[in-house]
Design an enzyme around this catalytic site. Structure first.
Site, mmCIF file in Angstrom:
data_model
loop_
_atom_site.group_PDB
_atom_site.id
_atom_site.type_symbol
_atom_site.label_atom_id
_atom_site.label_comp_id
_atom_site.label_asym_id
_atom_site.label_seq_id
_atom_site.Cartn_x
_atom_site.Cartn_y
_atom_site.Cartn_z
ATOM 1 N N VAL A 51 0.820 -1.215 0.000
ATOM 2 C CA VAL A 51 0.000 0.000 0.000
ATOM 3 C C VAL A 51 0.851 1.261 0.000
ATOM 4 C CG1 VAL A 51 -1.967 -1.077 1.122
ATOM 5 C CG2 VAL A 51 -0.193 -0.018 2.522
ATOM 6 N N LYS A 82 5.047 12.334 -9.375
ATOM 7 C CA LYS A 82 4.811 12.999 -8.093
ATOM 8 C C LYS A 82 5.730 14.212 -7.974
ATOM 9 C CE LYS A 82 5.434 12.392 -3.109
ATOM 10 N NZ LYS A 82 5.892 11.486 -2.034
ATOM 11 N N LEU A 338 11.574 -3.146 5.775
ATOM 12 C CA LEU A 338 10.793 -3.190 7.010
ATOM 13 C C LEU A 338 11.436 -4.068 8.071
ATOM 14 C CD1 LEU A 338 7.144 -3.459 5.612
ATOM 15 C CD2 LEU A 338 8.377 -1.416 6.339
#
Length: 503
Positions: A51, A82, A338
């Site tokens: 996500v 972006k 992570l």
């Protein structure tokens, strides 16, 4: 310690972090005729989080260095461009208007006798925000333009830019490219991690046992490998950054909504909502303090914020571990992504940290068993990177004047958790934030320019007086405006860029 050359590296875990690392190591060790066996083990039963769909601008340099075709990359990941982040509702409304400010990627050189920030502070046109007065990107997004000109080369544009992309598709695309480059892909699950002291001897899977000189842990928050070697190895950031959960919603566009070329981050009662436009859908999510809201309350607040006019494709709830390892490299195991740590995704730094962690291996992983001093250097550097990012994220919260919930009242006190930050904030009331204020840190991406966009966007404007004239200020602002117009004339609309890309 040994000077034995590396002969094999095994990465456990796929997704963007695993496959980015695999691609980088394959190119690092084998592009010039080397013979280091790079193996990645992943299970399709364990999905990626998928996500976190926005990046910072420097990720372009990684993709370019890997030899990826930018147009193909964008098409394969349903990506858009972006230009920066629009922050909304991070302070109290002004005269009934929702507070907002824009944080672009660009770095602007001074266009007058004093720096642009000081020019703006003294500006006779004080109604213009700092970004509106000085930023090219801020002008582009007002007119739905993107950072690309029709003839921009790959990975270059009118201004620096990042991407919005589908993280799941990104992992698949990188896997395809890594395997084409020679990375060995093993689809299986690791059932056991076999160790000897603080070194991994092998990992066991239903497809056999895999030994290696070096193991890279890309198994996500669980840190399957690194936890086996050293369990008391985590430092939490949840006191100062308490948003430890998220609910993400993917939804369709209505017919008349073209994808935006910037991220939106809107503050709610106990956290903030991201809004990220891909070429085929919109990704949204509420990053919130799980100690103050239940999952049901958070989802209800997110849905109320979004409204019900768009068709929802998917909803997922996530638990996040906010902090990082004390040691990212233990024995012969290195945690990347992570597995190594996580700063809440407010400034889209997830892939940036993967990039930093992988690229540091070029200077640190020079043998199969480097001395402890080399591991210490790697750990010290990455800890510094996390500390630097932690401080910058805290800055977004601690400047708030919101007091409508306990979450925001506590957020205003968080500067105390970043050493020296409150002192700097106090100093920046009387001088511009400049390079030397941050020099000597482990800064890897956010500079004094980025700090100024946040400080001034959050109404933390210094009270300074410099010897200059109204004419000089007006002339500098006119040059900035001309620069904005020149970029506007050269750029494409975001919609036209995406249409061209799809052909």
């Amino acid at each position: 310690m040994s000077d034995k050359p590396i002969s094999s590296i095994t990465i456990v875990g796929g997704g963007s972090s695993g496959w980015m690392t695999a691609m980088y190591l394959q190119k690092l060790y084998n592009q010039s005729g080397g013979d280091v066996k790079i193996t990645l083990i992943e299970s399709q039963d364990i999905g990626t989080i998928g996500v976190g769909e926005a990046t910072v601008h420097t990720i372009r340099f990684f993709f370019a260095a890997m030899g990826l075709d930018e147009a193909e990359l964008l098409r394969e990941t349903n990506a858009t461009l972006k230009s920066g982040i629009m922050f909304r509702n991070w302070m109290k409304p002004k005269v009934g208007n929702t507070h907002e400010y824009f944080h672009p990627f660009e770095q602007q050189r001074p266009l007058g006798p004093i720096d642009n920030a000081s020019t703006w502070v003294h500006s006779p046109e004080a109604e213009l925000s700092y970004a509106d007065a000085t930023s090219i990107s801020a002008e582009l997004i007002k007119h739905q333009r993107c950072p690309k000109a029709p003839n921009s080369p790959p990975y270059q544009g009118v201004v620096p830019y990042g991407y919005h992309l589908d993280a799941t598709l990104m992992g698949r695309y990188l896997r395809k490219k890594a395997c084409e480059a020679g990375v060995i892909h093993v689809e299986s699950i690791v059932t056991d991690v076999n160790t000897d002291g603080e070194s991994i001897t092998s990992v066991t899977t239903p497809k056999g046992e895999f030994s290696s000189d070096i193991f890279i842990d890309c198994t996500g928050f669980k840190g399957l490998l690194i936890e086996k070697l050293r369990s008391d190895n985590w430092q939490s950031f949840e006191k100062e950054l308490p948003c430890n959960k998220a609910v993400a919603i993917q939804r369709k566009y209505p017919q008349d909504m073209p994808p935006k070329s910037y991220t939106v981050a809107t503050a709610l009662s106990n956290g903030w909502v991201w809004e990220i436009d891909l070429s085929n859908r919109q990704g949204t999510g509420y990053v919130y303090d799980g100690n103050r809201l239940t999952k049901e309350q958070a989802e209800a607040e997110l849905r109320a914020h979004l409204g019900d006019e768009l068709e929802i494709l998917r909803t997922v709830h996530l638990d996040m571990r906010i902090g990082c390892r004390k040691a990212f490299w233990v024995g012969n195991c290195i945690a990347i992504g992570l597995s190594g740590g996580f700063i809440e995704p407010l400034e889209s730094t997830g892939l940036h940290i993967v990039n930093v962690g992988a690229r540091l291996l070029a200077t640190h992983l020079s043998s199969a068993n480097p001395p402890q001093a080399v591991r210490d250097s790697y750990n010290r550097t990455l800890n510094g990177v996390y500390e630097d990012l932690r401080q910058f994220i805290i800055l977004h919260y601690c400047l708030t004047d919101r007091d409508d919930t306990e979450f925001w009242r506590e957020a205003a006190k968080t500067a105390k958790y970043a050493k020296g930050l409150q002192d700097r904030i106090d100093i920046w009331k009387h001088k511009t934030c400049e390079y030397m204020d941050l020099a000597g840190s482990f800064n890897t991406i956010f500079t004094d320019e980025n700090y100024r966009f946040v400080l001034y966007g959050m109404d933390h404007v210094p009270a300074i007086t410099l010897p200059t004239t109204r004419e000089a200020l007006t002339a500098t602002l006119a040059r900035l405006k001309a620069q904005q117009q020149q970029a506007l004339d050269a750029s494409m609309s975001h919609e036209a860029f995406l249409a061209k890309l799809a052909k």
